[in-house]
Design a protein around this motif. Structure first.
Motif, PDB file in Angstrom:
ATOM      1  N   TYR A 265      35.537  44.644  51.015  1.00 47.29           N
ATOM      2  CA  TYR A 265      35.653  44.099  52.375  1.00 47.29           C
ATOM      3  C   TYR A 265      36.683  42.976  52.411  1.00 47.29           C
ATOM      4  N   ALA A 266      36.709  42.138  51.368  1.00 47.63           N
ATOM      5  CA  ALA A 266      37.715  41.083  51.252  1.00 47.63           C
ATOM      6  C   ALA A 266      38.363  41.171  49.879  1.00 47.63           C
ATOM      7  N   ILE A 267      39.645  40.816  49.814  1.00 47.87           N
ATOM      8  CA  ILE A 267      40.427  40.901  48.579  1.00 47.87           C
ATOM      9  C   ILE A 267      41.235  39.621  48.414  1.00 47.87           C
ATOM     10  N   ALA A 268      41.238  39.065  47.196  1.00 56.62           N
ATOM     11  CA  ALA A 268      42.188  38.015  46.819  1.00 56.62           C
ATOM     12  C   ALA A 268      42.984  38.538  45.636  1.00 56.62           C
ATOM     13  N   ALA A 269      44.288  38.419  45.684  1.00 53.47           N
ATOM     14  CA  ALA A 269      45.130  38.952  44.611  1.00 53.47           C
ATOM     15  C   ALA A 269      46.419  38.149  44.544  1.00 53.47           C
ATOM     16  N   GLY A 270      47.091  38.232  43.387  1.00 53.03           N
ATOM     17  CA  GLY A 270      48.427  37.667  43.298  1.00 53.03           C
ATOM     18  C   GLY A 270      48.597  36.509  42.349  1.00 53.03           C
ATOM     19  N   HIS A 271      47.499  35.999  41.744  1.00 53.47           N
ATOM     20  CA  HIS A 271      47.628  34.848  40.852  1.00 53.47           C
ATOM     21  C   HIS A 271      46.827  35.069  39.573  1.00 53.47           C
ATOM     22  N   ASP A 272      47.367  34.568  38.485  1.00 51.08           N
ATOM     23  CA  ASP A 272      46.709  34.653  37.184  1.00 51.08           C
ATOM     24  C   ASP A 272      45.766  33.465  37.027  1.00 51.08           C
ATOM     25  N   VAL A 273      44.469  33.721  36.995  1.00 51.26           N
ATOM     26  CA  VAL A 273      43.499  32.640  36.811  1.00 51.26           C
ATOM     27  C   VAL A 273      42.786  32.748  35.467  1.00 51.26           C
ATOM     28  N   THR A 274      43.063  33.810  34.698  1.00 56.40           N
ATOM     29  CA  THR A 274      42.437  33.966  33.385  1.00 56.40           C
ATOM     30  C   THR A 274      43.342  33.517  32.253  1.00 56.40           C
ATOM     31  N   GLY A 275      44.614  33.224  32.543  1.00 53.29           N
ATOM     32  CA  GLY A 275      45.508  32.675  31.539  1.00 53.29           C
ATOM     33  C   GLY A 275      46.181  33.683  30.640  1.00 53.29           C
ATOM     34  N   ASP A 276      46.159  34.981  31.011  1.00 49.62           N
ATOM     35  CA  ASP A 276      46.806  35.988  30.171  1.00 49.62           C
ATOM     36  C   ASP A 276      48.170  36.405  30.695  1.00 49.62           C
ATOM     37  N   GLY A 277      48.637  35.745  31.753  1.00 52.33           N
ATOM     38  CA  GLY A 277      49.945  36.054  32.304  1.00 52.33           C
ATOM     39  C   GLY A 277      49.962  37.216  33.278  1.00 52.33           C
ATOM     40  N   ILE A 278      48.803  37.837  33.541  1.00 52.06           N
ATOM     41  CA  ILE A 278      48.700  38.975  34.450  1.00 52.06           C
ATOM     42  C   ILE A 278      47.884  38.554  35.670  1.00 52.06           C
ATOM     43  N   PRO A 279      48.362  38.815  36.891  1.00 54.24           N
ATOM     44  CA  PRO A 279      47.597  38.436  38.084  1.00 54.24           C
ATOM     45  C   PRO A 279      46.220  39.092  38.108  1.00 54.24           C
ATOM     46  N   ASP A 280      45.237  38.372  38.622  1.00 54.97           N
ATOM     47  CA  ASP A 280      43.859  38.854  38.681  1.00 54.97           C
ATOM     48  C   ASP A 280      43.455  39.142  40.117  1.00 54.97           C
ATOM     49  N   ILE A 281      42.271  39.742  40.290  1.00 56.58           N
ATOM     50  CA  ILE A 281      41.822  40.206  41.601  1.00 56.58           C
ATOM     51  C   ILE A 281      40.377  39.787  41.812  1.00 56.58           C
ATOM     52  N   ALA A 282      40.072  39.267  42.999  1.00 62.55           N
ATOM     53  CA  ALA A 282      38.691  38.974  43.393  1.00 62.55           C
ATOM     54  C   ALA A 282      38.321  39.882  44.551  1.00 62.55           C
ATOM     55  N   LEU A 283      37.070  40.384  44.538  1.00 64.48           N
ATOM     56  CA  LEU A 283      36.606  41.339  45.542  1.00 64.48           C
ATOM     57  C   LEU A 283      35.197  40.982  45.986  1.00 64.48           C
ATOM     58  N   SER A 284      34.861  41.389  47.201  1.00 62.64           N
ATOM     59  CA  SER A 284      33.495  41.205  47.689  1.00 62.64           C
ATOM     60  C   SER A 284      33.086  42.402  48.520  1.00 62.64           C
ATOM     61  N   GLY A 285      31.772  42.582  48.660  1.00 66.08           N
ATOM     62  CA  GLY A 285      31.216  43.451  49.679  1.00 66.08           C
ATOM     63  C   GLY A 285      30.883  42.601  50.885  1.00 66.08           C
ATOM     64  N   ARG A 286      30.537  43.227  51.994  1.00 64.83           N
ATOM     65  CA  ARG A 286      30.314  42.438  53.206  1.00 64.83           C
ATOM     66  C   ARG A 286      28.926  41.831  53.250  1.00 64.83           C
ATOM     67  N   LEU A 287      27.936  42.468  52.639  1.00 69.46           N
ATOM     68  CA  LEU A 287      26.556  42.025  52.800  1.00 69.46           C
ATOM     69  C   LEU A 287      25.877  41.674  51.484  1.00 69.46           C
ATOM     70  N   GLY A 288      26.570  41.776  50.355  1.00 63.29           N
ATOM     71  CA  GLY A 288      25.905  41.663  49.067  1.00 63.29           C
ATOM     72  C   GLY A 288      25.687  40.260  48.554  1.00 63.29           C
ATOM     73  N   ARG A 289      26.287  39.227  49.194  1.00 59.78           N
ATOM     74  CA  ARG A 289      26.184  37.840  48.743  1.00 59.78           C
ATOM     75  C   ARG A 289      26.755  37.643  47.344  1.00 59.78           C
ATOM     76  N   ARG A 290      27.653  38.521  46.943  1.00 61.66           N
ATOM     77  CA  ARG A 290      28.286  38.396  45.641  1.00 61.66           C
ATOM     78  C   ARG A 290      29.792  38.574  45.767  1.00 61.66           C
ATOM     79  N   VAL A 291      30.514  37.859  44.918  1.00 55.84           N
ATOM     80  CA  VAL A 291      31.960  38.009  44.788  1.00 55.84           C
ATOM     81  C   VAL A 291      32.249  38.223  43.309  1.00 55.84           C
ATOM     82  N   TYR A 292      33.199  39.109  43.015  1.00 54.90           N
ATOM     83  CA  TYR A 292      33.498  39.466  41.630  1.00 54.90           C
ATOM     84  C   TYR A 292      34.962  39.167  41.314  1.00 54.90           C
ATOM     85  N   LEU A 293      35.186  38.602  40.131  1.00 60.17           N
ATOM     86  CA  LEU A 293      36.532  38.370  39.626  1.00 60.17           C
ATOM     87  C   LEU A 293      36.831  39.398  38.547  1.00 60.17           C
TER      88      LEU A 293
END
Length: 512
Positions: A265-293
């Motif tokens: 339902y929502a997406i964040a992308a474009g930045h490396d937050v794990t420090g390996d030089g590769i951009p990472d992605i965060a995702l969520s569902g609309r009703l699950g109360r959880r977000v995943y990196l």
């Protein structure tokens, strides 16, 4: 000005103090008035991320998908405002029926070579939901190109995004999606910024969100992330090659499918937050109360963020990687229905939260938030979209080290006090809360954008020490004889352990 129908922009950025109380800073609060106070759709969606007037500060596009023209038709309207002072740079009115909802936009970089970022508009419900996508000059609002949907229900422009330089020709490219009929086999398209030609496309079951991400598979082409409406409860989120749209690089699956309804339902992308030089992605569902990196390198799950507060709905309704304190390391913004949460991505520690009024959680299109550096302080500022039922309709929250938030309403018409929370980085710090009433007889100071009592511009009203989590909580009491008007608040920390003397800029609450 009617506070219920204005865009109120704040920057809560850290500034160095030259004396015990410093008031001046470029980019302090300003209001953008709703042109039609009876129109609750104004600024329903927002976009930012580009400088269109060469002042080195990001500018702001406010979107009204239901604007009615002189002939009584809902055609939509877009306003470009300076991020520095809120002044109107240009506006443009749609020419065909907009469908009354769902318009979205994205800054896509300088496409026409005038050194200003240009804007891609999506209007998916226009013309019996055929939809259209328009590329506008960021400098003047002039229409550069238009792509029209061809059949009812196609919903072209369901989402739009910058696509980086997908074909490596030195000009930014852009992307959009079309749902097609009955949520079946839609299309995601990347087009050339030079001539608008299609570079690649992918057929996708019921696409709903689109974000582009720097090269993940090492082919020197930026890639893209596409999510879909759920067909069997959920569908995986697919990362596709920017060179060959049909090629899957990674498929990201929800860890708990029954709970993670509408995954992507929502997406964040474009930045490396794990420090390996590769951009990472965060995702969520609309009703699950959880977000995943997820790792952009492997697709593996890195961290889960969970919110069990049942009174705070739609945790993860909007996601973004943002640098809130100017240290060039990105935090994860997770928005819920009325709270902005800022997390340190790897540890999962919540750095602070800000009450932001209700989001447009009933909408299915575009972005309800925008972010950029609007005051030039090097930190990310945030704009939640207009809600139509909030006293402060659109608020800009600034990045910085000293942040002020409140768990109660700004309007104190039936309150005798209000408790404010100040986030201060570390425990054991003494923070002072200053206030100035701006009722009748105040003097307007243009540089500050404030009307202050110059005899006593700021008086100390409370002092507190930050707790183990870095928060100082203070109660501000409103005198019974206080005249109606605005109380401006300012938090001061004279002995910051790292930055030295600092202050937040001003915050306001209303006395009815």
């Amino acid at each position: 000005m009617n506070a219920q129908h204005s865009a109120v922009l704040y920057s809560i950025a850290t500034i160095l103090m030259l004396s015990p109380i410093t008031l001046a800073q470029d980019g302090l609060p300003y209001d953008i008035a709703n042109p039609d106070p009876n129109n609750d759709w104004w600024a329903e969606a927002v976009a930012s991320g580009g400088d269109v007037n060469h002042d080195a500060k990001d500018d702001i596009l406010l979107i009204d998908p239901a604007y009615v023209d002189e002939f009584g038709q809902e055609v939509g309207k877009w306003w470009m405002h300076s991020g520095a002072d809120g002044s109107l740079l240009w506006s443009i009115v749609g020419t065909v029926s907009s469908g009354g909802d769902g318009a979205c936009a994205a800054f896509v970089g300088d496409v026409d070579g005038d050194n200003c970022s240009d804007v891609l508009l999506g209007v998916p419900l226009a013309r019996e939901s055929r939809g259209y996508v328009a590329l506008l000059s960021g400098k003047r609002g002039r229409i550069l190109r238009v792509w029209n949907g061809t059949e009812p229900g196609q919903r072209m422009g369901r989402d739009v995004a910058a696509a980086g330089d997908a074909n490596n020709d030195g000009t930014p490219d852009f992307a959009y999606i079309a749902e097609s009929v009955d949520h079946a086999l839609g299309t995601a398209v990347i087009r050339s910024g030079i001539d608008g030609a299609e570079l690649t496309h992918a057929r996708v079951d019921a696409p709903r969100r689109l974000r582009c991400v720097p090269d993940l598979n090492g082919d020197n082409h930026d890639d893209w992330v596409v999510s879909s409406w759920p067909q069997e409860g959920y569908d995986p989120v697919v990362i596709r090659s920017g060179m060959f749209g049909s090629e899957h690089i990674l498929e990201l699956n929800p860890p708990d499918p029954p709970r993670d309804w509408e995954f992507g339902y929502a997406i964040a992308a474009g930045h490396d937050v794990t420090g390996d030089g590769i951009p990472d992605i965060a995702l969520s569902g609309r009703l699950g109360r959880r977000v995943y990196l997820y790792s952009g390198a492997t697709g593996g799950l890195v961290r889960t963020y969970e919110n069990e507060n049942l009174s705070e709905s739609l945790f993860g309704v909007y996601l973004a990687f943002v640098d809130m304190n100017g240290d060039e390391e990105y935090e994860l913004l997770i928005a819920s229905e009325y709270v902005l949460h800022i997390y340190e991505p790897l540890s999962g520690n919540e750095l602070f939260r800000i009450l932001a009024g209700g989001t447009q959680h009933g909408r299915w299109y575009g972005n309800e938030y925008a972010y950029g550096d609007f005051n030039g302080d090097g930190s990310t500022d945030l704009i939640p979209g207009h809600t139509g039922n909030s006293d402060l309709s659109v608020t800009l929250w600034g990045g910085g080290r000293l942040l002020l938030s409140t768990p109660c309403d700004f309007t104190l018409r039936r309150r005798s006090s209000c408790t404010f929370s100040i986030y201060g980085d570390a425990p054991g710090r003494t923070v002072h809360l200053m206030a100035s009433h701006a009722g009748n007889g105040c003097t307007f100071i243009p540089k500050l954008g404030l009307c202050l009592d110059l005899d006593q511009p700021f008086m100390e009203v409370a002092t507190a020490v930050t707790d183990l989590e870095g928060w100082a909580r203070m109660e501000v009491k409103v005198p019974a004889d206080a005249p109606p008007g605005t109380v401006w608040l300012q938090a001061i920390d004279p002995n910051h352990y790292w930055l030295g003397p600092i202050t937040s800029n001003v915050w306001r609450m209303m006395v009815g």
